[in-house]
Design an enzyme around this catalytic site. Structure first.
Site, PDB file in Angstrom:
ATOM      1  N   LEU A 168       0.838  -1.199   0.000  1.00 27.10           N
ATOM      2  CA  LEU A 168       0.000   0.000   0.000  1.00 27.10           C
ATOM      3  C   LEU A 168       0.871   1.246   0.000  1.00 27.10           C
ATOM      4  O   LEU A 168       1.847   1.340   0.752  1.00 27.10           O
ATOM      5  CB  LEU A 168      -0.909   0.013   1.229  1.00 27.10           C
ATOM      6  CG  LEU A 168      -1.751   1.271   1.444  1.00 27.10           C
ATOM      7  CD1 LEU A 168      -2.811   1.406   0.367  1.00 27.10           C
ATOM      8  CD2 LEU A 168      -2.400   1.248   2.833  1.00 27.10           C
ATOM      9  N   CYS A 169       0.520   2.206  -0.825  1.00 21.85           N
ATOM     10  CA  CYS A 169       1.229   3.483  -0.872  1.00 21.85           C
ATOM     11  C   CYS A 169       0.258   4.575  -0.448  1.00 21.85           C
ATOM     12  O   CYS A 169      -0.693   4.895  -1.170  1.00 21.85           O
ATOM     13  CB  CYS A 169       1.748   3.748  -2.283  1.00 21.85           C
ATOM     14  SG  CYS A 169       2.667   5.296  -2.443  1.00 21.85           S
TER      15      CYS A 169
END
Length: 230
Positions: free
Chosen positions: A92-93
């Site tokens: 996840l960014c």
């Protein structure tokens, strides 16, 4: 501060957070932990109603660093998620999981990034919000970002079709895990507990101490030591 004391402080912080989440649950996700390793949590994120992800069950693992909460954890999806802010490997960014430094390349300010007042609760609520409103200004998955923009503009519905396919697949995983995924707002929303959560109070005390009080204690100790010499 040595590594052992740092890890001990992180374990205490995580135990307090877990206690708070268990006593005052928040809609949108479930949490499972391993008593042998509190630095790794497995979470199940429910797709919010009235979004493309409605009825979805997306599993992810959160890994905490030894100096948590002073450094951010990482979040990696175990369930396949096609999303502008999720790398193809599941990482996840999101801004609040980035170290608090100015990064001209990303355009993010330090204030938008991680700080010790963040928590698992705020991370997961941010992820749920991100499912419905991706950040396409700095995408982790460029193809998903382009596809999402075309869907929003009404040009192509391929993005919606792909998400529906992943939601249907995730329901099968939920059935295997014995999880009932909320589909309606009534099922999704959890009534909050009006009782003040002692765990959260302890967490605040742990990181929001009063420096002036600490100075007063030092002065009192000096006075006591001086009286003992007379």
């Amino acid at each position: 501060m040595d590594g052992a004391s740092t890890s001990s402080g992180a374990l205490r912080a995580l135990a307090l957070e877990l206690k708070g989440l268990q006593s005052s649950p928040v809609e949108g996700f479930t949490i499972n932990t391993n008593d042998d390793n509190l630095f790794i949590w497995t979470v199940g994120i429910f797709g919010p109603p009235h979004t493309l992800y409605q009825g979805g069950y997306f599993k992810a693992v959160i890994r905490f660093p030894p100096n948590y909460p002073y450094s951010p954890p990482s979040v990696k999806f175990l369930t396949k998620v096609w999303h502008p802010n999720v790398y193809e490997n599941g990482d996840l960014c999101i801004s609040i999981l980035h170290p608090p430094i100015d990064d001209p390349q990303s355009g993010e300010l330090a204030c938008e990034r991680w700080n010790p007042t963040q928590s698992v609760r705020t991370i997961l609520l941010s992820v749920i919000s991100l499912l419905n409103e991706p950040n396409t200004s700095s995408p982790a998955n460029v193809d998903a970002s382009v596809m999402y923009r075309k869907w929003k503009e009404g040009v192509d519905d391929q993005y919606a079709q792909m998400i529906k396919k992943q939601v249907d697949e995730s329901k099968e995983e939920a059935a295997r895990d014995g999880i009932k995924v909320p589909e309606t707002l009534e099922e999704y929303c959890i009534k909050t507990n009006p009782v003040v959560d002692d765990a959260l109070d302890d967490f605040d005390d742990l990181y929001n101490y009063d420096e002036s009080s600490e100075e007063e204690e030092i002065e009192e100790d000096d006075d006591d030591s001086g009286q003992g010499e007379n």
